[in-house]
Design a protein around this motif. Structure first.
Motif, short mmCIF file in Angstrom:
data_model
loop_
_atom_site.label_atom_id
_atom_site.label_comp_id
_atom_site.label_asym_id
_atom_site.label_seq_id
_atom_site.Cartn_x
_atom_site.Cartn_y
_atom_site.Cartn_z
N GLY A 237 0.82 -1.21 0.00
CA GLY A 237 0.00 0.00 0.00
C GLY A 237 0.85 1.25 0.00
N GLY B 80 2.59 1.53 -3.37
CA GLY B 80 1.67 2.03 -4.40
C GLY B 80 1.38 3.51 -4.25
N ALA B 81 1.21 3.95 -3.01
CA ALA B 81 0.87 5.35 -2.77
C ALA B 81 2.03 6.29 -3.05
N LYS C 127 2.81 5.96 -7.72
CA LYS C 127 1.85 7.00 -8.06
C LYS C 127 2.18 7.70 -9.38
N LEU D 26 -3.42 2.23 -10.94
CA LEU D 26 -3.27 2.50 -9.51
C LEU D 26 -4.51 2.04 -8.75
N HIS D 27 -5.68 2.27 -9.32
CA HIS D 27 -6.93 1.83 -8.69
C HIS D 27 -6.95 0.30 -8.59
N GLU E 103 -4.56 -0.78 -5.86
CA GLU E 103 -5.16 -0.53 -4.55
C GLU E 103 -6.24 -1.54 -4.21
N THR E 104 -6.97 -2.01 -5.22
CA THR E 104 -7.97 -3.05 -5.00
C THR E 104 -7.30 -4.33 -4.51
N VAL F 152 -4.50 -4.53 -2.87
CA VAL F 152 -4.04 -4.28 -1.50
C VAL F 152 -5.22 -4.38 -0.53
N LYS F 153 -6.35 -3.79 -0.88
CA LYS F 153 -7.52 -3.83 0.02
C LYS F 153 -7.99 -5.26 0.26
N SER G 124 -4.84 -11.17 -5.39
CA SER G 124 -4.10 -9.92 -5.19
C SER G 124 -2.77 -9.89 -5.94
N TYR H 141 -1.23 -7.36 -8.83
CA TYR H 141 0.04 -6.63 -8.74
C TYR H 141 0.89 -6.89 -9.97
#
Length: 130
Positions: free
Chosen positions: A22, A25-26, A30, A38-39, A42-43, A45-46, A84, A88
């Motif tokens: 996370g 990625g951030a 970015k 990126l979305h 993040e999915t 990672v969530k 996941s 990635y």
């Protein structure tokens, strides 16, 4: 490896990696990924973090007295890995212009395993009532 230990170790490992990925990625990704990539990242990672927490909670709450508990944990561990980590790989490879297309079909297989894990968990709850 005992099922309870597998759930605890993998839950902790997935949680650790979710924080690292996370932050990666951030900050680092970015500027390298498109907003859509990126979305997607993040999915991944969530979902990884959701299932890391779930594995930890289950390891302290399931009875681990039958094969159903093992199937539940294995579905979540394997499903998280396939879902996941294939996301990635797809995001990172496509950002370099060399999309690893073989990962595309792996993501829904991982998602299906996650769905199966949740369905088995629901079944185990209903079975204790009946």
């Amino acid at each position: 490896m005992e099922t309870i230990l597998l759930a605890q170790v993998m839950g902790g490992f997935y949680g650790l990696l979710a924080i690292i990925f996370g932050a990666f990625g951030a900050h680092a990704l970015k500027k390298k990924l498109t907003p859509e990539q990126l979305h997607s990242f993040e999915t991944g990672v969530k979902y990884q973090m959701y299932h890391a927490i779930l594995l930890i909670v289950l390891s302290y709450n399931l009875g681990f007295d039958g094969p159903l508990d093992k199937y539940i944990v294995n579905c979540f561990v394997t499903g998280t890995l396939l879902f996941s980590f294939s996301i990635y790989g797809l995001c990172l490879s496509s950002s370099k212009g060399k999309k690893l297309k073989f990962l595309g079909p792996i993501t829904p297989i991982g998602g299906l395993l996650l769905v199966m894990g949740w369905a088995l968990l629901l079944y185990s709850f209903i079975a204790t009532i009946l």
